[in-house]
Each structure stands twice: as C-alpha cells, then as structure tokens.
Scaffold this motif. Sequence first.
Motif: not given
Length: 356
Positions: A1-11, A210-221
């Motif tokens: 699974m590809s992960s979006i970096p956690v720093t993408d919090s303002a996406s 693993e690289i921790r999922p970003s919040w966007t990924e958490r909400f998607d999941a």
Amino acid sequence: MSSIPVTDSASPSLSRWIFTILVAAAIWILAYTHLTDFADLVVSLIGLERGNHTAEAVHFFIYDTPKVLLLLTGIVFVMGVVHTFFTPERTRSLLAGRAAILNYLLAALLGAVTPFCSCSAVPLFIGFLSAGVPLGITLTFLVAAPMIDQVAVVMLAAMFGWKIAALYFAFGIAVAMTAGLILTRMNLEQHLEDWVRNIQHGTIAASSNEIRPSWTERFDAAWASVREIVGRVWPYVIIGIAIGAGIHGYVPAEFMAQIMGKEAWWAVPAAVGIGVPMYTNTAGVIPIVEALFSKGAAMGTLLAFMMSVVALSLPEMIILRKALKVKLIAIYVSIVATGIVLVGYIFNMVLRGETP
C-alpha cells in the motif's frame, strides 16, 4: 500500500475530509436527536393514533431503524479510524498486559455505562471485532450493554428498592463476564463470518516497520469500512427491526402474567423463552415488569424475563447473523439464556416472599 506522508496534513483532500466530517456530524446529531419527533410525524401522517397495536409497531419501526443505521454508520467510521492505529496483534498485546479477568470486567462495565439496546450495541460489537479485540471480550460487552444501564438501575430502585436494583446490576455483570469467559475457552473465532475475519487481519494499520498512514488515508480507510460493513448489514437491520416492531406492538401481556405468576419450576425458563424473541430496551420493559409484578408475578421470574428481553432478542440475532455463523449464535444464546435462568432462580430464592 502506498502511503501519503504525514506532513500532507494541509492537503486539499484532508481539508475536504474535515469539512465533510463536520457537516456529516452535525446532520447525524440533528437526525439522532429528532428520531422520536420524526416517528411521531410519520405515524400521524398515515392516520394512526398512538396507543393501538398497529400504531405502536409502526412507531417502533420508524424510530428504531434509522437509530440503529445511524449508530452503525457512525461507530463503524470511528472504529475504522481506530483500526488504522492498531493492528489486531497490537490490540491483543495491550489487552494481554492486564489480568484476563480485568479485561472482561472492564468490557462488562463499559457495556453497563453504554446506553444501547441489543440491536444498537451490535455496531460497536462489530467495531470492536474489526479493531482486533478478542471475541470473548466483545461478547461480554454485547451481553452487558443492553442488559444493564443507569436508567434501569434507577427505575428499579425507585419502583422496587435499591436491594433489587443492586442485585440486578451485580448479576448482570456476572452473567456478561461468565458468558465471555466461557465463550473464550471454546475458541470460537472460526465461526466468525469470513468478511469479519478478513477485516480483523486487514493490512491498513500502522506498525513500527511501516510509514504511518496520513489522516487522509485513515479517513479513506474508515469510509471503506463503512461501505463494506454497512453495505452488508443494513438489510438484516431492517428485517430484524421489522420483526421486533411487530412483536413490540402485539405483546401478549395477559398471557405473560399468567405464566410468570406461577410457582412452578418451569416458570423461569418459560419467562426467558418468552422474552428472547421480544425486542425493547430496559426503559421500555420495566413498566411491563411493574405491571406484571402487581398481578403477582415472582420478582426473580420477572427480572429473568427482563434480562432476556434486553440482552437477547430475535432482531439482534438476525443482525448478528451477518457477522457470526449460526453455530456461534446458537452457542452464545444458549450460554447467556442459561445464565439468565440461573439468575432468575437465585433471585426467587433471595427475594422469596417479596410480593406486592
């Protein structure tokens, strides 16, 4: 699974998620707090008058169906986010950090302070399973949540005294914990439906490697969990509550009074047998208990009946069938019902002579 970096919090994706969640939460709260008004309106619009069997059945269905579906959607989404933080293995290791009996006690106490009926507790039960909480502990919660609540304790104390209320609370916790412990010993995880086990062992979770999922990924999941679980369960919710509404509207109160007023040994199991197919919450069943008590029914028999009504119901079993195989449901019902029957006999011995 590809992960979006956690720093993408303002996406932009995260911004859209936050806006969507805030709007959805406001709509959820508005809808949930006006369910009774909505049911009243529907009943009046179709020309029914509250108080007759048909109106009560329709009102119950119109009120309870959106209630359970709202709870199911909200809880599954929240637990879907939680699942991204904890793998099933990590959850089990956390639970293993305490004495096993304490985990069951905590599950029972959590159920006792959670104001859910049997069907409303199912969404949280499924959420616990998906987060990797062991089956026995989740079943302990599932028994305790509808059986024990603060409203029931206060109402019982006001109507019958604190002695009966305290016994009801203590035995309710004991039944829930005992059922969970027995079911754990039986190793019944293989009787979960495959899709539940697949969710339990899913890969969308954070770990040290693993690289921790970003919040966007958490909400998607979490939204994916809602689509998966609610999409599978909602027909069973509607069917189960429709059956429960029919039973709720046409309760044979006179027949129940005749059965529960008898001193025969079979009165307690008969009361439990009558109670299991029914469906209501503790606040709804206590007035029935009070009415039957005034007609001479034994208190232990009545409390066993009340426990069976709120802890085990036909609608609950229909909804659970989507997550549990028939054998596990049968074992679960048998163990809990047996415990409730024993509690009824004990109540009758302890409270012998306490009649109206």
